[in-house]
Write a protein that holds these residues in place. Structure first.
Motif, PDB file in Angstrom:
ATOM      1  N   LYS B  14       0.857  -1.177   0.000  1.00  0.00           N
ATOM      2  CA  LYS B  14       0.000   0.000   0.000  1.00  0.00           C
ATOM      3  C   LYS B  14       0.893   1.226   0.000  1.00  0.00           C
ATOM      4  CE  LYS B  14      -3.833  -2.217   2.396  1.00  0.00           C
ATOM      5  NZ  LYS B  14      -4.649  -2.268   3.609  1.00  0.00           N
ATOM      6  N   THR B  15       0.374   2.316  -0.535  1.00  0.00           N
ATOM      7  CA  THR B  15       1.120   3.579  -0.530  1.00  0.00           C
ATOM      8  C   THR B  15       1.562   3.908   0.881  1.00  0.00           C
ATOM      9  OG1 THR B  15      -0.074   4.402  -2.460  1.00  0.00           O
ATOM     10  CG2 THR B  15       0.958   6.031  -1.034  1.00  0.00           C
ATOM     11  N   GLY B  16       2.850   4.260   1.004  1.00  0.00           N
ATOM     12  CA  GLY B  16       3.387   4.649   2.302  1.00  0.00           C
ATOM     13  C   GLY B  16       4.083   3.520   3.055  1.00  0.00           C
ATOM     14  N   SER B  80       9.110   4.659   1.541  1.00  0.00           N
ATOM     15  CA  SER B  80       7.677   4.980   1.622  1.00  0.00           C
ATOM     16  C   SER B  80       7.112   4.772   0.225  1.00  0.00           C
ATOM     17  CB  SER B  80       7.493   6.423   2.088  1.00  0.00           C
ATOM     18  OG  SER B  80       6.113   6.762   2.109  1.00  0.00           O
ATOM     19  N   ALA B  82       5.332   4.364  -3.294  1.00  0.00           N
ATOM     20  CA  ALA B  82       4.403   5.190  -4.065  1.00  0.00           C
ATOM     21  C   ALA B  82       3.975   4.399  -5.308  1.00  0.00           C
ATOM     22  CB  ALA B  82       5.090   6.492  -4.484  1.00  0.00           C
ATOM     23  N   PRO B  83       2.784   4.691  -5.842  1.00  0.00           N
ATOM     24  CA  PRO B  83       2.341   3.974  -7.048  1.00  0.00           C
ATOM     25  C   PRO B  83       3.325   4.064  -8.207  1.00  0.00           C
ATOM     26  CG  PRO B  83       0.491   5.128  -6.059  1.00  0.00           C
ATOM     27  CD  PRO B  83       1.715   5.558  -5.287  1.00  0.00           C
ATOM     28  N   SER B  84       4.092   5.155  -8.273  1.00  0.00           N
ATOM     29  CA  SER B  84       5.081   5.315  -9.353  1.00  0.00           C
ATOM     30  C   SER B  84       6.216   4.292  -9.241  1.00  0.00           C
ATOM     31  CB  SER B  84       5.675   6.724  -9.332  1.00  0.00           C
ATOM     32  OG  SER B  84       6.324   6.960  -8.090  1.00  0.00           O
ATOM     33  N   THR B  86       5.639   1.103  -8.829  1.00  0.00           N
ATOM     34  CA  THR B  86       5.152  -0.145  -9.407  1.00  0.00           C
ATOM     35  C   THR B  86       6.008  -0.471 -10.614  1.00  0.00           C
ATOM     36  OG1 THR B  86       2.886   0.145  -8.645  1.00  0.00           O
ATOM     37  CG2 THR B  86       3.214  -1.249 -10.588  1.00  0.00           C
ATOM     38  N   VAL B 110       2.303  -1.248  -6.208  1.00  0.00           N
ATOM     39  CA  VAL B 110       1.985  -0.339  -5.094  1.00  0.00           C
ATOM     40  C   VAL B 110       0.604   0.242  -5.344  1.00  0.00           C
ATOM     41  CG1 VAL B 110       2.699   1.666  -3.763  1.00  0.00           C
ATOM     42  CG2 VAL B 110       4.430   0.207  -4.832  1.00  0.00           C
TER      43      VAL B 110
END
Lengths: 108, 111
Positions: B14-16, B80, B82-84, B86, B110
């Motif tokens: 998950k993000t974070g 931490s 982040a979707p970026s 992925t 992510v």
């Protein structure tokens, strides 16, 4: 800084046709150049390195310093050649710099 | 001789969240590297190491940390997520005279 350019995202040929995957590079020194292949969902494998000047699976690549190119060639494509191909440069002792890759699709 | 190994093979975060991608090699190679592979962008260098205790940044280091306390191991930490981030992550190792050997990759998502 070094750069590797592979201008074609996708190259589609028929079985038995000749193949040329283009690679151009920019680097101020004398680089080592490589071709890597990645079959579907597998790890990258070394195909060729320019200093060994060998032919692997029928592929060859010649370093042209004048044109700063290292094109990959095969006279007769086979269906099992379908894969992602990456050209890479190693400047000195640093890690590899890769091109964006070309997907080769060999149709029956 | 296992070559270059990576764990895990797949991970969803998950993000974070933070996590560490593991990489190990048993070839006594001095050079180790981390790359991320994204569609249309090829492989981009995140961090690399030329020997135990020595690391340096690659092309896309932000959001990632590395350390090299032994010759064999080169973990990659996401501080931490982040979707970026992925992506598919590949570790590689080499000696001064060999080409790079790649691990099987870790596919990270992510959310």
């Amino acid at each position: 800084a070094q750069r590797v350019t592979q201008p074609e995202k996708l190259l589609s040929v028929f079985k038995g046709a000749p193949v040329e995957l283009k690679c151009n590079y920019s680097y101020s020194g004398s680089p080592e150049l490589f071709w890597y292949v990645q079959y579907s969902r597998q790890r990258l494998q070394l195909l060729l390195r320019h200093i060994s000047r060998e032919s692997i699976k029928g592929f060859t690549a010649d370093l042209n310093k004048g044109e700063t190119s290292f094109h990959l060639k095969k006279p007769f494509a086979q269906e099992e050649d379908s894969a992602m191909y990456y050209c890479a440069l190693r400047p000195g002792r640093r890690a590899l710099t890769f091109g964006s890759g070309t997907r080769l699709q060999v149709q029956p | 001789n296992a070559g270059v190994t990576q764990t895990p093979k797949f991970q969803v975060l998950k993000t974070g969240q933070s996590m560490t991608l593991q990489c190990a090699q048993d070839m006594n190679h001095e050079y180790m590297s981390w790359y991320r592979q994204d569609p249309g962008m090829g492989l981009r260098l995140i961090h690399y190491s030329v020997g135990a205790g020595i690391t340096d940044q690659g092309e896309v280091p932000n959001g990632y940390n590395v350390s090299r306390s032994t010759t064999e191991d080169f973990p990659l930490r996401l501080l931490s997520a982040a979707p970026s981030q992925t992506s598919v992550y590949f570790c590689a190792s080499s000696s001064s005279t060999s080409t790079q050997y790649f691990g099987p990759g870790t596919r990270l998502t992510v959310l």
